[in-house]
Design an enzyme around this catalytic site. Structure first.
Site, PDB file in Angstrom:
ATOM      1  N   ASP A  75      -5.289  -9.606  -3.761  1.00 31.84           N
ATOM      2  CA  ASP A  75      -6.117  -8.453  -4.143  1.00 31.84           C
ATOM      3  C   ASP A  75      -7.183  -8.845  -5.164  1.00 31.84           C
ATOM      4  O   ASP A  75      -6.983  -9.753  -5.969  1.00 31.84           O
ATOM      5  CB  ASP A  75      -5.203  -7.357  -4.712  1.00 31.84           C
ATOM      6  CG  ASP A  75      -5.924  -6.013  -4.802  1.00 31.84           C
ATOM      7  OD1 ASP A  75      -6.863  -5.776  -4.012  1.00 31.84           O
ATOM      8  OD2 ASP A  75      -5.550  -5.208  -5.673  1.00 31.84           O
ATOM      9  N   ASN A  89      -6.025  -0.389   5.261  1.00 30.28           N
ATOM     10  CA  ASN A  89      -7.389  -0.919   5.073  1.00 30.28           C
ATOM     11  C   ASN A  89      -8.365  -0.486   6.174  1.00 30.28           C
ATOM     12  O   ASN A  89      -9.580  -0.606   6.005  1.00 30.28           O
ATOM     13  CB  ASN A  89      -7.387  -2.450   4.965  1.00 30.28           C
ATOM     14  CG  ASN A  89      -6.833  -2.979   3.652  1.00 30.28           C
ATOM     15  OD1 ASN A  89      -6.237  -4.055   3.603  1.00 30.28           O
ATOM     16  ND2 ASN A  89      -7.021  -2.232   2.564  1.00 30.28           N
TER      17      ASN A  89
END
Ligand code: IPE
Ligand code: IPE
Ligand code: MG
Length: 265
Positions: A21, A69
Site C-alpha cells: 500500500d 479496487n
C-alpha cells in the site's frame, strides 16, 4: 571460519504475505500522477520477489489488486491492468531462472481478457519452478473467498457428495483459492494504515503482523530482511503459555500438523 550471512541465524517464515500500500500517496507527494506511483511500485515488486527467493522464503503472496479496487477511477484500474501485463511479459524469464512458480488467488476471470491471458501465460511458463511460489492476489477478497468455499460445499452437500460432519478446517480450506498455500506466517503492510483490507482473513489467523510507515515504492530488499528479523524475535504461542512454548509442548492447533501442509506444487 567463514562468516555466515546474517539470515542463516534467522527463523525464516515459510509464507510471507504483503499488502503493498501507498503507491498513490508516494506519487502525490512528488506531484506525480498516481499511476507513476504504481509503476515505481512494480520496481519494488521485482526486488522483493528476488530477495524473498534468495533468502529461502517458500511462499510469497502479494496483494496486487483487491476486489474492492474495481471501484477506483477507470483510468487507474486500466493502468494497473497494463502494468500487470508488462510485469508478466518482462519478468517471466527472470522468474523462471530463479525457480519461481507463479500462482494466482482471487477471481482471475474478472480481469480484462488481455491481462488474464498474460497472467495465465506466466503461470504456464513458470509451472516447473520449485524454489518459491509467488502468488498474486488479483481481484481478491478474503470474505468472498470464504463465501465461495461455503457455497461450493453447500452445492456438494445438496448433491450428497459430502457429509456435513466431514467438513473440518482442512476440508474447508481445500475449497478456497488459497488451497495450495500454507497458513501465513508473516503479514507485512506498508503505507502506514493498520488494517488488513480483506486480505487472507482465513489464512492469517495466527500470522505475525508488521505494519510499516513507509510507502510501497520505498520498500527495498533490506526492508524485507528487517521484517524477517523482527518476525524471528517474536514468540508464536498458538494459544499456549510462554513457559509451554519454551518447554516445546504442542499447541492444540499445530501449524506444522502434516494435514495443514500445502500439497507439492
Ligand atoms: C496500493 O497503493 C496499490 C493498489 C491498491 C493497487 P494505493 O494505490 O492504495 O496507494 P495509496 O494508499 O492511495 O497511497
Ligand atoms: C489494499 O490497499 C489493496 C492492495 C494493496 C492491493 P487499499 O489501498 O485498496 O486499501 P484501503 O482502501 O486503504 O483499505
Ligand atoms: Mg491504498
Amino acid at each position: 571460519m567463514k562468516k555466515k550471512p546474517m539470515t542463516n541465524k534467522l527463523n525464516i517464515p515459510r509464507h510471507v504475505a504483503i499488502i503493498m500500500d501507498g503507491n498513490g500517496r508516494w506519487a502525490e507527494a512528488r506531484n506525480l500522477e498516481r499511476v507513476e506511483g504504481h509503476a515505481e511500485g512494480a520496481r519494488a515488486v521485482r526486488e522483493t520477489v528476488e530477495t524473498a527467493a534468495r533468502n529461502g522464503i517458500e511462499y510469497l503472496t502479494l496483494y496486487a489488486f483487491s476486489a474492492a479496487n474495481w471501484a477506483r477511477p477507470r483510468r487507474e484500474v486500466e493502468a494497473l491492468m497494463r502494468l500487470l501485463v508488462d510485469f508478466a511479459k518482462k519478468e517471466r524469464s527472470e522468474l523462471r531462472s530463479l525457480g519461481i512458480r507463479v500462482n494466482v488467488i482471487g477471481q482471475l476471470e474478472e480481469l480484462p481478457t488481455g491481462t488474464r491471458h498474460a497472467v495465465e501465460d506466466l503461470i504456464r511458463y513458470t509451472a516447473d519452478g520449485s524454489k518459491m511460489t509467488l502468488t498474486l492476489a488479483l481481484s481478491y477478497g478474503g470474505r468472498q473467498d470464504i463465501v465461495e468455499a461455503a457455497r461450493a460445499l453447500a452445492v456438494r452437500a445438496r448433491a450428497g457428495l459430502v457429509l456435513p460432519e466431514e467438513i473440518d478446517e482442512s476440508f474447508f480450506h481445500r475449497e478456497m483459492t488459497t488451497r495450495s498455500l500454507p497458513d501465513v506466517d508473516l503479514l507485512i503492510r506498508t503505507g502506514g494504515e493498520t488494517r488488513v483490507s480483506d486480505f487472507l482473513l482465513y489464512e492469517s489467523a495466527y500470522a505475525e503482523l508488521v505494519f510499516l510507515p513507509i510507502m510501497w515504492p520505498e520498500f527495498v530488499p533490506q526492508t524485507l530482511l528487517d521484517a524477517v528479523e523482527l518476525y524471528s524475535r517474536r514468540e508464536r504461542r498458538f494459544g499456549r503459555t510462554s513457559a509451554q512454548v519454551v518447554r516445546g509442548e504442542h499447541a492444540a492447533f499445530d501449524p506444522l500438523d502434516p494435514v495443514r501442509e500445502a500439497p507439492a506444487p
